[in-house]
Scaffold this motif. Structure first.
Motif, short mmCIF file in Angstrom:
data_model
loop_
_atom_site.label_atom_id
_atom_site.label_comp_id
_atom_site.label_asym_id
_atom_site.label_seq_id
_atom_site.Cartn_x
_atom_site.Cartn_y
_atom_site.Cartn_z
N HIS A 139 0.70 5.17 1.54
CA HIS A 139 -0.02 6.02 2.50
C HIS A 139 0.80 7.27 2.77
O HIS A 139 1.86 7.45 2.19
CB HIS A 139 -0.34 5.23 3.79
CG HIS A 139 0.87 4.60 4.42
ND1 HIS A 139 1.51 5.15 5.48
CD2 HIS A 139 1.54 3.47 4.13
CE1 HIS A 139 2.52 4.39 5.83
NE2 HIS A 139 2.57 3.36 5.02
N GLN A 140 0.28 8.12 3.62
CA GLN A 140 0.86 9.43 3.92
C GLN A 140 0.95 10.28 2.65
O GLN A 140 1.97 10.92 2.36
CB GLN A 140 2.22 9.29 4.62
CG GLN A 140 2.10 8.65 5.98
CD GLN A 140 3.40 8.61 6.74
OE1 GLN A 140 4.43 9.08 6.29
NE2 GLN A 140 3.35 8.04 7.94
N SER A 194 0.84 -1.20 0.00
CA SER A 194 0.00 0.00 0.00
C SER A 194 0.87 1.25 0.00
O SER A 194 2.04 1.21 0.32
CB SER A 194 -0.94 0.01 1.21
OG SER A 194 -0.21 0.04 2.41
N GLU A 235 -5.84 7.02 5.48
CA GLU A 235 -6.15 6.98 4.05
C GLU A 235 -5.00 6.24 3.36
O GLU A 235 -3.84 6.49 3.67
CB GLU A 235 -6.27 8.40 3.50
CG GLU A 235 -7.43 9.14 4.13
CD GLU A 235 -7.51 10.60 3.73
OE1 GLU A 235 -8.62 11.14 3.83
OE2 GLU A 235 -6.48 11.19 3.34
N LEU A 236 -5.35 5.33 2.47
CA LEU A 236 -4.30 4.62 1.78
C LEU A 236 -4.80 4.02 0.48
O LEU A 236 -6.01 3.87 0.26
CB LEU A 236 -3.67 3.52 2.65
CG LEU A 236 -4.53 2.37 3.16
CD1 LEU A 236 -4.61 1.25 2.14
CD2 LEU A 236 -3.91 1.83 4.44
#
Length: 139
Positions: A59-60, A57, A125-126
Motif C-alpha cells: 500500500h501507499q 499487501s 488502495e492496496l
C-alpha cells in the motif's frame, strides 16, 4: 502426499512471496506478516495435513502503479513457471481485479487482488497477495 517439516514449508512460502514481490516491482509499504500454518479443510485432524499461507499487501503506492504491477505479473508469472488460472474480477461488491495462479508442480498457489480505496469503510488502495503451499503431511 509429501511429508514435510512445518518450518521448512513456511520458509518456502515466504521465499515464493518474495519472488512475487520482486515481480511486482513496487516501491511502497509492505505488511510485515509471516507465513502461518493451517489445517487443510478436506482432511480430519487426526491425519495431520496442513498448508502454509502467507497473506500480505502493498500500500501507499499510486493506484496506476499497482495496475502496472498487475500487468507485470500477467507477463512474468508464465515466464517463471506459474500458470494463470484466473485473470478477471473477484466476487466482491467492488469487483476488484484478481489473478489466481499455480506454480509449476502445483507446489504453491497465488491470489492477487487490486483494491480501490473505499470511502465508506475508509480502506486504502492496496494490492493484496496470498501465497499458499500445497497440502502436506507432518511427520
Amino acid at each position: 502426499m509429501e511429508i514435510r517439516d512445518r518450518e521448512a514449508v513456511e520458509a518456502d512460502v515466504e521465499k515464493a512471496s518474495s519472488r512475487i514481490l520482486e515481480m511486482l516491482a513496487l516501491e511502497g509499504k509492505v505488511t510485515e506478516s509471516g507465513a502461518m500454518t493451517a489445517r487443510c479443510a478436506d482432511y480430519d485432524s487426526g491425519q495431520h495435513v496442513y498448508r502454509a499461507r502467507h497473506p500480505w499487501s502493498v500500500h501507499q503506492v499510486p493506484f496506476a502503479d499497482m495496475q502496472k504491477a498487475m500487468d507485470r505479473l500477467r507477463s512474468e508469472l508464465p515466464k517463471r513457471g506459474w500458470e494463470i488460472r484466473k485473470d478477471g474480477v473477484d466476487g466482491s461488491v467492488g469487483k476488484s481485479p484478481q489473478i489466481i495462479a499455480e506454480s509449476e508442480g502445483r507446489t504453491f498457489s497465488l491470489d492477487v487482488r487490486l483494491h480501490k480505496a473505499s470511502e465508506a469503510g475508509g480502506a486504502p488502495e492496496l494490492l493484496e497477495v496470498t501465497v499458499e503451499s500445497a497440502c502436506y503431511r507432518t511427520k
